[in-house]
Design an enzyme around this catalytic site. Structure first.
Site, PDB file in Angstrom:
ATOM      1  CB  CYS A  35      -0.955   0.018   1.094  1.00 30.66           C
ATOM      2  SG  CYS A  35      -2.221  -1.447   1.453  1.00 30.66           S
ATOM      3  NE  ARG A  51       5.308   0.824  -0.227  1.00 26.93           N
ATOM      4  CZ  ARG A  51       6.245   0.351   0.306  1.00 26.93           C
ATOM      5  NH1 ARG A  51       7.286   0.575  -0.230  1.00 26.93           N
ATOM      6  NH2 ARG A  51       6.331  -0.005   1.430  1.00 26.93           N
ATOM      7  CD1 TRP A  57      -1.423  -6.377  -3.255  1.00 31.94           C
ATOM      8  CD2 TRP A  57      -1.537  -6.953  -0.986  1.00 31.94           C
ATOM      9  NE1 TRP A  57      -1.058  -7.607  -3.087  1.00 31.94           N
ATOM     10  CE2 TRP A  57      -1.133  -8.193  -1.841  1.00 31.94           C
ATOM     11  CE3 TRP A  57      -1.872  -7.127   0.178  1.00 31.94           C
ATOM     12  CZ2 TRP A  57      -1.012  -9.294  -1.465  1.00 31.94           C
ATOM     13  CZ3 TRP A  57      -1.673  -8.363   0.838  1.00 31.94           C
ATOM     14  CH2 TRP A  57      -1.368  -9.548   0.039  1.00 31.94           C
ATOM     15  CG  ASN A  82       0.393   1.802   3.656  1.00 31.13           C
ATOM     16  OD1 ASN A  82      -0.729   2.294   3.220  1.00 31.13           O
ATOM     17  ND2 ASN A  82       1.693   2.519   3.286  1.00 31.13           N
ATOM     18  N   GLY A  83      -0.931  -1.060   6.653  1.00 30.79           N
ATOM     19  CA  GLY A  83      -0.688  -2.107   8.048  1.00 30.79           C
ATOM     20  C   GLY A  83      -1.781  -2.792   8.284  1.00 30.79           C
ATOM     21  CD  GLU A 102      14.398 -15.293  -8.022  1.00 31.75           C
ATOM     22  OE1 GLU A 102      13.972 -15.975  -7.062  1.00 31.75           O
ATOM     23  OE2 GLU A 102      14.507 -14.292  -8.582  1.00 31.75           O
ATOM     24  CE  LYS A 151      11.819 -12.745 -10.193  1.00 32.79           C
ATOM     25  NZ  LYS A 151      12.360 -12.242  -8.927  1.00 32.79           N
ATOM     26  CD  GLU A 205       7.902 -12.981  -8.167  1.00 31.55           C
ATOM     27  OE1 GLU A 205       8.074 -12.401  -7.055  1.00 31.55           O
ATOM     28  OE2 GLU A 205       9.099 -13.109  -8.526  1.00 31.55           O
ATOM     29  CG  HIS A 225      13.924 -40.408  -6.354  1.00 33.20           C
ATOM     30  ND1 HIS A 225      14.112 -41.639  -6.469  1.00 33.20           N
ATOM     31  CD2 HIS A 225      15.045 -39.672  -6.449  1.00 33.20           C
ATOM     32  CE1 HIS A 225      15.189 -41.884  -6.444  1.00 33.20           C
ATOM     33  NE2 HIS A 225      15.936 -40.871  -6.444  1.00 33.20           N
ATOM     34  CE  LYS A 250      10.665  -4.221  -5.123  1.00 32.61           C
ATOM     35  NZ  LYS A 250      11.105  -5.454  -5.843  1.00 32.61           N
TER      36      LYS A 250
HETATM   37  C1  G6P Z   1       6.995 -10.036  -2.005  1.00 29.58           C
HETATM   38  C2  G6P Z   1       7.544  -9.646  -3.268  1.00 29.58           C
HETATM   39  C3  G6P Z   1       8.650 -10.693  -3.610  1.00 29.58           C
HETATM   40  C4  G6P Z   1       9.935 -10.365  -2.835  1.00 29.58           C
HETATM   41  C5  G6P Z   1       9.449 -10.745  -1.267  1.00 29.58           C
HETATM   42  C6  G6P Z   1      10.523 -10.518  -0.305  1.00 29.58           C
HETATM   43  O1  G6P Z   1       6.667 -11.272  -1.627  1.00 29.58           O
HETATM   44  O2  G6P Z   1       6.495 -10.033  -4.197  1.00 29.58           O
HETATM   45  O3  G6P Z   1       9.012 -10.035  -5.123  1.00 29.58           O
HETATM   46  O4  G6P Z   1      10.823 -11.420  -3.041  1.00 29.58           O
HETATM   47  O5  G6P Z   1       8.122  -9.915  -1.020  1.00 29.58           O
HETATM   48  O6  G6P Z   1      10.680  -8.948  -0.312  1.00 29.58           O
HETATM   49  P1  G6P Z   1      11.617  -8.205   0.457  1.00 29.58           P
HETATM   50  O7  G6P Z   1      11.561  -6.693   0.254  1.00 29.58           O
HETATM   51  O8  G6P Z   1      11.968  -8.767   1.890  1.00 29.58           O
HETATM   52  O9  G6P Z   1      13.226  -8.794  -0.005  1.00 29.58           O
END
Ligand code: G6P
Length: 607
Positions: free
Chosen positions: A2, A27, A73, A99-100, A482, A486, A489, A505, A602
């Site tokens: 947010c 955000r 969000w 926010n929060g 990773e 990616k 996501e 397996h 984010k």
């Molecule tokens: C969210 C984002 C991810 C990110 C994760 C950790 O889930 O969508 O892309 O890797 O947070 O974020 P940070 O700021 O703690 O690295």
């Protein structure tokens, strides 16, 4: 998670609010809204959708010089016009953005409802608006009403409050969710993130947890929840305004992928010591003797930060021969973890705000453990909570999916592992080998990025599948994880990562021409094993895109992307780069909203 903005000054607030919200949209982006104080009343406009939808919905006569805004969000209640912030009290005198999470929102709702308050949304935030109104008696200053309301609240918040009857001020407060004041010439700005402010001012004040501020056009006053005045000196934002723009790229994500050579250079800058073949890390706050007493390393992070931690754990084990393990902070914090005195805990976070990671740090500290932070955002909550750490200096990362911060995190771990290693048994020759390997990485990343066009074509060809398998052995497995993350996501293509050794397996049953495999095939001691796995996939008519140092035999693969060879310990970092471009171009080919993937945000500052 947010975004909050606010403005007070001589100008029309709405223009800044909308522009600022656009800068914070990464955000949270399911709904947005603004409120301004106008002629003794409030004007509020809020919509489900993006900031662009809000801008289109704001009426031409939406004028006022004091205002607040929010991009959301969803946590409590679906994305909708009604659940969008700002929220107001029944009389529409007070407006709040938040926010929060207010943890005791249900109890407070019941209390307020018993007093006749009718709620218009499902959010926890609306409670705040009614509480501030309840504390706003005749002659009560807004800051006192906000303090009174917060006294009843349990939870985390960054808030901005507007009172139409006191339009000469905005009151803000912080507890677990950032609030930054931006100092202008006879005007003041507020945001939850400097990204919204840098075009207007570089002079900022970061509120601390438990602090409030009254912001007026000509200045501000900071104070605690029990009304004690505290003095906060402004600091200067050091990033250039341009680092918050797309700089001509189609998306932030593509820009950030291309920024990696420079980000790596910054993470390494001033930290390599060629004479002793080691790394200098000024912020660890641990001397060599203390480091020698460490028997284990436990790394904690969420999402990509957790996967970067897996690469970090391997680097530490390989170079320092200290057992190291990465675990999702979101799991760790809930399982009453055993905290050991001779374990070094490392919290990884780009934003430094991720609530699960912060809570894990607090749990470790509460039990007497020692935590280092590997963090990008200077002065963030996690950075402040840790005993020491390594800043990435990767620059602002705006796209939701992490790329350059991921890479810089792995570099930070390589430095830590080198430093650790050279305190233990890593030989000077091996130290020199790693130092040279690290120095070569920026150019090697540039070399990979030059294959962009070829990767884009492959991505378009492979995107058109229901799913994809990513496999790698030992060092290659975190790369696979990773890479799969990616792709999931940003393209919404299902992707599953498996250790190549585990394929037979179970998941081999999934292999068919419709489920292609991205196979990480570094030229290391496990090359033959990996080639055998490719053969097993091919024997089941699977399609294979290899990411390798040398092209495997034609009968084993369908396509191959070549990556320059580094030192074996550093190879995972380079093998990951083509997977970023693969995910990016798959998402573009499928027409996805690359920088703002559905359902995500984010910085996840909620549990
Ligand atoms: C969210 C984002 C991810 C990110 C994760 C950790 O889930 O969508 O892309 O890797 O947070 O974020 P940070 O700021 O703690 O690295």
């Amino acid at each position: 998670m947010c975004g909050i903005v606010a403005y007070i000054g001589p100008k029309d607030a709405t223009a800044f609010l909308l522009e600022g919200l656009q800068r914070l949209e990464y955000r949270g982006y399911d709904s947005a809204g603004v409120a301004v104080a106008a002629k003794g009343g409030l004007k509020v406009c809020k919509v489900k959708g993006r900031v662009a939808d809000l801008a289109a919905a704001v009426p031409a006569r939406f004028k006022g010089t004091t205002g607040i805004g929010h991009t959301r969000w969803a946590t409590h209640g679906v994305p909708s016009d009604a659940n969008a912030h700002p929220h107001t009290d029944v009389a529409e005198r007070i407006a709040v953005v938040h926010n929060g999470i207010i943890e005791n929102a249900d109890q407070l709702r019941a209390l307020l409802a018993a007093d006749g308050v009718v709620f218009t949304s499902e959010t926890d935030t609306e409670v705040l608006a009614h509480l501030v109104a309840a504390h706003s008696g005749e002659g009560v200053e807004l800051e006192d009403a906000v303090r009174g309301a917060l006294g009843q609240v349990v939870g985390t918040y960054g808030i901005a409050v507007l009172d139409s009857q006191q339009p000469d001020r905005i009151v803000v407060a912080r507890n677990g969710s950032p609030i930054v004041l931006g100092l202008g010439e006879k005007e003041m700005f507020v945001a939850s993130d400097v990204a919204a402010l840098v075009r207007y001012t570089r002079q900022v004040v970061h509120l601390e947890d438990g602090e409030l501020a009254t912001v007026r056009a000509d200045g501000f006053r900071t104070f605690t929840e029990d009304a004690r005045t505290v003095t906060r000196q402004p600091s200067t934002v050091d990033w250039e305004v341009a680092s918050y723009d797309t700089a001509g790229y189609q998306h932030y994500l593509l820009k950030e992928i291309h920024e990696q050579p420079a980000a790596v250079e910054r993470t390494l800058s001033g930290r390599l010591d060629e004479r002793f073949a080691t790394a200098h890390l000024g912020g660890l706050n641990l001397d060599a003797r203390e480091l020698r007493e460490i028997r284990r390393v436990k790394i904690l992070g969420c999402g990509s930060a957790y996967y970067a931690g897996e690469m970090g754990a391997q680097l530490i084990e390989e170079l320092a021969r200290i057992p190291a393990h990465s675990e999702p902070a979101s799991e760790f914090r809930y399982r009453n973890p055993v905290i050991e005195a001779d374990t070094l805990y490392v919290a990884v976070s780009q934003s430094g705000e991720t609530y699960d990671t912060l809570a894990a740090v607090q749990e470790i500290k509460r039990k007497g453990g020692r935590v280092l932070g590997v963090v990008n955002t200077v002065g963030s909550a996690i950075a402040r909570e840790c005993d020491g750490g390594i800043y990435l200096h990767a620059g602002p990362e705006i796209s939701v999916a992490s790329t350059k911060a991921f890479t810089s995190t792995v570099i930070a771990f390589a430095l830590l592992a080198l430093h650790f290693g050279r305190i233990h048994d890593l030989s000077p020759a091996d130290g020199r080998r790693i130092v040279a390997g690290l120095k070569a990485l920026p150019d090697q990343i540039r070399e990979i990025l030059e294959q962009e066009k070829e990767i884009a074509e492959l991505a378009a060809a492979y995107a058109d599948n229901a799913g994809m398998m990513f496999i790698g052995r030992t060092r290659g497995y975190p790369v696979a994880r990773e890479g799969a993350q990616k792709l999931k996501e940003i393209s919404y293509v299902h992707a599953e990562a498996y250790p190549a050794s585990e394929l037979k397996h179970g998941p081999l049953a999934l292999i068919s021409p419709e489920l292609p495999t991205v196979a990480l095939v570094p030229d290391d001691e496990l090359l033959d094993k990996n080639l055998t796995t490719l053969g097993e996939i091919k024997a089941r008519s699977g399609r294979i895109l290899a990411v390798a140092h040398r092209t495997p035999e034609a009968k084993l693969i369908d396509h191959c992307l070549l990556v320059p060879k580094s030192e074996p310990e550093l190879d995972p970092l380079l093998l990951n780069i083509p997977l970023q471009l693969l995910a990016y171009y798959a998402a573009v080919a499928l027409g996805r909203d690359v920088d703002k993937p559905r359902n995500l945000a984010k910085s996840v500052t909620v549990e």
